[in-house]
Structures are given as C-alpha cells and as structure tokens.
Design a protein around this motif. Structure first.
Motif, PDB file in Angstrom:
ATOM      1  N   ARG A  66       0.814  -1.226   0.000  1.00 54.29           N
ATOM      2  CA  ARG A  66       0.000   0.000   0.000  1.00 54.29           C
ATOM      3  C   ARG A  66       0.842   1.267   0.000  1.00 54.29           C
ATOM      4  N   LEU A  67       2.135   1.094   0.333  1.00 56.04           N
ATOM      5  CA  LEU A  67       3.013   2.271   0.394  1.00 56.04           C
ATOM      6  C   LEU A  67       3.748   2.541  -0.919  1.00 56.04           C
ATOM      7  N   LEU A  68       4.450   1.516  -1.379  1.00 57.82           N
ATOM      8  CA  LEU A  68       5.305   1.696  -2.553  1.00 57.82           C
ATOM      9  C   LEU A  68       5.761   0.330  -3.052  1.00 57.82           C
ATOM     10  N   ILE A  69       5.541   0.038  -4.319  1.00 57.39           N
ATOM     11  CA  ILE A  69       5.928  -1.273  -4.847  1.00 57.39           C
ATOM     12  C   ILE A  69       7.266  -1.228  -5.581  1.00 57.39           C
ATOM     13  N   ASN A  70       7.477  -0.263  -6.441  1.00 59.32           N
ATOM     14  CA  ASN A  70       8.802  -0.174  -7.065  1.00 59.32           C
ATOM     15  C   ASN A  70       9.054   1.205  -7.669  1.00 59.32           C
ATOM     16  N   PRO A  79      12.778   0.298   2.652  1.00 55.78           N
ATOM     17  CA  PRO A  79      13.030  -1.091   3.061  1.00 55.78           C
ATOM     18  C   PRO A  79      14.381  -1.613   2.567  1.00 55.78           C
ATOM     19  N   MET A  80      14.777  -1.208   1.361  1.00 51.16           N
ATOM     20  CA  MET A  80      16.055  -1.636   0.789  1.00 51.16           C
ATOM     21  C   MET A  80      17.213  -1.177   1.671  1.00 51.16           C
ATOM     22  N   ALA A  81      17.141   0.089   2.092  1.00 47.18           N
ATOM     23  CA  ALA A  81      18.219   0.649   2.907  1.00 47.18           C
ATOM     24  C   ALA A  81      18.221   0.052   4.315  1.00 47.18           C
ATOM     25  N   THR A  82      17.046  -0.133   4.900  1.00 47.72           N
ATOM     26  CA  THR A  82      17.018  -0.645   6.275  1.00 47.72           C
ATOM     27  C   THR A  82      17.418  -2.117   6.336  1.00 47.72           C
ATOM     28  N   LEU A  83      17.010  -2.904   5.324  1.00 49.82           N
ATOM     29  CA  LEU A  83      17.428  -4.317   5.327  1.00 49.82           C
ATOM     30  C   LEU A  83      18.943  -4.414   5.137  1.00 49.82           C
ATOM     31  N   ALA A  84      19.496  -3.593   4.256  1.00 47.88           N
ATOM     32  CA  ALA A  84      20.956  -3.602   4.061  1.00 47.88           C
ATOM     33  C   ALA A  84      21.648  -3.259   5.378  1.00 47.88           C
ATOM     34  N   GLY A  85      21.105  -2.275   6.088  1.00 45.46           N
ATOM     35  CA  GLY A  85      21.680  -1.882   7.373  1.00 45.46           C
ATOM     36  C   GLY A  85      21.633  -3.024   8.373  1.00 45.46           C
ATOM     37  N   LEU A  86      20.512  -3.724   8.413  1.00 46.07           N
ATOM     38  CA  LEU A  86      20.352  -4.844   9.354  1.00 46.07           C
ATOM     39  C   LEU A  86      21.346  -5.962   9.046  1.00 46.07           C
ATOM     40  N   LEU A  87      21.519  -6.258   7.748  1.00 47.84           N
ATOM     41  CA  LEU A  87      22.424  -7.352   7.350  1.00 47.84           C
ATOM     42  C   LEU A  87      23.881  -7.017   7.666  1.00 47.84           C
ATOM     43  N   THR A  88      24.264  -5.761   7.453  1.00 44.50           N
ATOM     44  CA  THR A  88      25.667  -5.405   7.714  1.00 44.50           C
ATOM     45  C   THR A  88      25.921  -5.346   9.227  1.00 44.50           C
ATOM     46  N   GLN A  89      24.894  -4.926   9.975  1.00 41.19           N
ATOM     47  CA  GLN A  89      25.001  -4.858  11.433  1.00 41.19           C
ATOM     48  C   GLN A  89      25.225  -6.240  12.040  1.00 41.19           C
ATOM     49  N   HIS A  90      24.683  -7.276  11.400  1.00 40.77           N
ATOM     50  CA  HIS A  90      24.750  -8.618  11.975  1.00 40.77           C
ATOM     51  C   HIS A  90      25.673  -9.555  11.194  1.00 40.77           C
ATOM     52  N   SER A  91      26.601  -8.983  10.421  1.00 38.90           N
ATOM     53  CA  SER A  91      27.572  -9.813   9.708  1.00 38.90           C
ATOM     54  C   SER A  91      28.901  -9.070   9.681  1.00 38.90           C
ATOM     55  N   VAL A  92      29.898  -9.648   9.017  1.00 40.41           N
ATOM     56  CA  VAL A  92      31.212  -8.994   8.935  1.00 40.41           C
ATOM     57  C   VAL A  92      31.324  -8.137   7.667  1.00 40.41           C
ATOM     58  N   PHE A  93      30.202  -7.931   6.961  1.00 35.73           N
ATOM     59  CA  PHE A  93      30.246  -7.214   5.687  1.00 35.73           C
ATOM     60  C   PHE A  93      29.760  -5.775   5.818  1.00 35.73           C
ATOM     61  N   LEU A 282       8.998  -4.081  -2.057  1.00 34.85           N
ATOM     62  CA  LEU A 282       8.056  -5.127  -1.672  1.00 34.85           C
ATOM     63  C   LEU A 282       8.809  -6.339  -1.112  1.00 34.85           C
ATOM     64  N   MET A 283       9.876  -6.722  -1.803  1.00 32.58           N
ATOM     65  CA  MET A 283      10.632  -7.899  -1.382  1.00 32.58           C
ATOM     66  C   MET A 283      11.550  -7.588  -0.198  1.00 32.58           C
ATOM     67  N   THR A 284      12.172  -6.415  -0.210  1.00 36.01           N
ATOM     68  CA  THR A 284      13.091  -6.110   0.887  1.00 36.01           C
ATOM     69  C   THR A 284      12.330  -5.877   2.193  1.00 36.01           C
ATOM     70  N   ALA A 285      11.084  -5.409   2.102  1.00 32.92           N
ATOM     71  CA  ALA A 285      10.270  -5.258   3.320  1.00 32.92           C
ATOM     72  C   ALA A 285       9.988  -6.638   3.921  1.00 32.92           C
ATOM     73  N   VAL A 286       9.720  -7.611   3.057  1.00 35.65           N
ATOM     74  CA  VAL A 286       9.498  -8.976   3.543  1.00 35.65           C
ATOM     75  C   VAL A 286      10.804  -9.523   4.141  1.00 35.65           C
ATOM     76  N   GLY A 287      11.916  -9.295   3.447  1.00 33.22           N
ATOM     77  CA  GLY A 287      13.221  -9.739   3.951  1.00 33.22           C
ATOM     78  C   GLY A 287      13.526  -9.157   5.323  1.00 33.22           C
TER      79      GLY A 287
END
Ligand code: PMP
Length: 394
Positions: A66-70, A79-93, A282-287
């Motif tokens: 309902r917010l934004l699809i692409n 969502p793209m930026a926040t998921l990337a942030g979460l992944l880097t926060q919890h890995s060595v990358f 849409l996909m990164t929000a699910v991720g």
C-alpha cells in the motif's frame, strides 16, 4: 477445481513434477486442490525459512504494497536501505547488493571478484570452486558449479572455474596461480548432499587465500539465514569471508537474494551491475520481517535445539534400520541410507494417505531435511513416524 482443469500442459517442461496442484499452506503444512495435506520437510528447497504464509511476512507485504511497490532501482527506497543496514550490522560485511535469485547473487559475486581482479590483481579472473558444488542455473553459475554433466550441456562453458575437492586444502593449493582471483564455496554443500566444509578446512582456506591475496566467497544461499543454527554458516568456522551470497531463506519464499562484501572490495562502478527489480521495496520489506524474526531473542537457539532433536531422531532411526548415520548443521540435515532407496522413499512418502509428507533425496542414497526453522518437535515426531511407515512398506 480438479487437476485436469488446469492447463498444466502449457507449462514448459523443466523437471518431473508430481501430479499435485497446491492451493494453500500454513507453517509446516501444504494443502492440494483435492483437500489432501502434506507435512512439508522441503519448504520450497529451504526457501520458506518461517514456514508457509508466515504472519509477519504477510503483514510486511500488505503494508508495503500500500506504500510503494517499485520506485525504480535507480533510486533508494526505505526497506532496501534498512534491510541492508540490518544485514551489515549482523555480519562482517559492509556493503549489500540485492538480487532476485541465488544465481543472480552469485553472478554478482563472480562479477565483483573479476572486477576487483582487474583493478587490484593484474586482471586475475579465475575462481576456484568445488566438485559437487551448486551455485545456480545461469550460464556462469552452471560453469562455476561442480555438478556432474553440467560442463557439456551448454558448452562452451564460461571459462575460469577450476574445480578442487572439498575439505582437501592441497587440491586448492595446486590450482592457485597468478590468475586466481577468488575461491568460492558453500560452507555446507546443499544440493551436493548436505556436506559441511570442516572448520579446519575453512580456516586453512582463509589462511591460504589471505597469503595469496585471493578473495574468499561463501555461497550461503542454502546454508545462510538461520538454516545452520547461526545467522550465517561461516560463523561456525570462526572466519571472515570477503564476499557472501544469500538467497532462499532471506526472503522466506519471495524472490529476494543478496550479495554482501567488505567495503574495500565493493568496486562496482555506475552501470556495472543491476536489474529492474534489484532491491525493490516489496521484497526487501518482507526480507526485513524475516531477518528480524530470526534475530528475535531465542529464535536461533531454538533452531539449534530442534536441529539437535532432529539429529537424535535420525541417528536412532539409522541404528534401528542399519543405515549409515546422518550429517548436517542446524535444520539442514541428511540421513545416509547407504543404498539408493531415496527416490523411492520420497515418492511413497508423498503418496501416503490420508496425509503425505514431502521429503527430498539430494542424492539417491540419502534424504535431505530442510523443514521450516520454526517447525515444532511434534511435527518432527510426526515426520519420523510417517517415515517409519514408509520404510516398513518398502
Ligand atoms: N547456491 C546454492 C548453494 C543453492 O542451493 C542454490 C539453489 N539450490 C542456488 C545457489 C541458486 O539459487 P536460485 O535457485 O535462487 O537461483
């Protein structure tokens, strides 16, 4: 609706699909259009990390739709930026590239390594991979894979992927030359039959690759995102790879994958890499929902506990039936049958009445188990009971 009413003959043949049409699923259970239910210990090949139709994922999907699809991959989205942030926060990358499939993430890793080689290693381009490895079905990832027969189907292959033997550091050392830019491996070979790289081998690989200024790429499309009982399987060996790819479990069932690297290796320039759907919200929000659920207190500990429980059940069964034991990590495990009865078991298990059970034989002489990470002990018990019934009928 009956199966015969579906125009399945319009689908291009790519593999032997059983005569079932699934209509819905919840958690560890799938339902077909004739009302039969199946206990699912495949979960879309380890894709549905949180089982079918997970509530958190549905909520994220609905809210984001309902917010934004692409907006376009040419712009940032939240969502793209926040998921990337979460992944880097919890890995060595430090850096994340989002893709739509594991194969595409691996293509990204191969391209990044080759580009890095152009810039920093006099054009070195070879990537050493391993026998029995699986990295995807695009031309480059098929060339990188060590699957028997794949070297000829679409020949000529993409050059530059010499194959070594897993857990044999001498075989890797023999292949290293001034042309080598990276070594790429699955910390646990999935399609190859659930074969973990040993902790010692991973450490030797890290030492060898550092000594030769060669990148270490881990393909965690199957072993990552909680499957091995840790957020990422490389953690089990205590090493830091340079590049990691994720797929399957990161999206919990939706098409999402990722390639992560250390900052100094992230050498892509404008136009080098990308695609229409890369990092779509849409996909990164699910991720983001999936990874957040994996990181909830106690969740990964629970995966390890249930993994140990499954392991104990498989060992007991192995002893009882004269099989050859089991192997794996977390909730990616294999029962070693010692004879080629895997496909027969898979078929009979699916056809069982009133409920079926979905199992997989990654090789004819073993069964591979990849249940939802939130599978219950009762569901493991149910699967074991059903498996015993199938074995009795052989
Ligand atoms: N790498 C590994 C380790 C895999 O197990 C798979 C899928 N089986 C892939 C890559 C390819 O992923 P996808 O099917 O999403 O392209």
């Amino acid at each position: 609706m009956q199966f015969t009413e579906y125009p399945t003959q319009s689908l291009m043949y790519i593999t032997n699909r059983p005569e079932i049409v699934f209509t819905h699923g919840k958690g560890s259970w799938l339902y077909d259009n004739e009302g039969k239910r199946y206990l699912d210990f495949i979960q879309g090949w380890a894709v549905n990390s949180l089982g079918h139709c997970n509530e958190g994922m549905i909520e994220a999907l609905e809210k984001q739709a309902r917010l934004l699809i692409n907006p376009s991959p040419a712009f940032y989205n939240e969502p793209m930026a926040t998921l990337a942030g979460l992944l880097t926060q919890h890995s060595v990358f430090d850096k994340v590239f989002f893709a739509n499939s594991g194969a595409e993430a691996n293509e990204g890793a191969i391209k990044l390594a080759r580009k890095w080689g152009k810039k920093f290693k006099h054009g070195a381009y070879e990537i050493i991979t391993f026998d029995h490895s699986f990295h995807g079905r695009t031309l480059a990832t098929m060339s990188a894979s060590g699957k028997a027969g794949w070297d000829t189907i679409y020949a000529p292959q993409v050059p530059g992927f010499p194959k070594a033997d897993l857990n044999d550091i001498a075989s890797v050392e023999k292949l290293i030359s001034e042309k080598t830019v990276a070594v790429m491996l699955e910390p646990i070979q999935g399609e190859g039959g659930v074969i973990p790289a040993t902790r010692e081998f991973m450490q030797q690989l890290r030492e060898l690759t550092k000594r030769h200024n060669v990148l270490l790429i881990v393909d965690e499309v199957q072993s990552g995102c909680g499957r091995a009982g840790t957020l990422f399987a490389y953690e089990l060996s205590g090493i830091e790879p340079d590049i990691m790819t994720l797929g399957k479990g990161i999206g919990g069932g939706v098409p999402l994958a990722a390639m992560l690297s250390k900052a100094e290796i992230a050498v892509f320039e404008a136009g080098d890499q990308g695609g229409t759907y890369n990092g779509n919200p849409l996909m990164t929000a699910v991720g983001y929902s999936v990874i957040s659920q994996l990181l909830a207190p106690g969740f990964l500990e629970g995966v390890r506990e249930r993994g140990e429980y499954l392991k104990a059940q498989l060992l007991e069964l192995s002893k009882e039936r004269g099989f050859e034991g089991e192997r794996g990590e977390g909730l990616l495990r294999a029962l070693l049958l010692g004879k080629d009865i895997g496909p027969q078991i898979v078929e009979k298990a699916r056809l069982m009445q009133p409920d079926g059970v979905l199992l997989n034989a990654a090789r004819p002489n073993l069964l591979r188990f990849m249940p939802a990470l939130n599978v219950s002990r009762e569901e493991i018990d149910q699967m074991m009971a059903m498996l015993r019934t199938v074995l009795d009928s052989l």
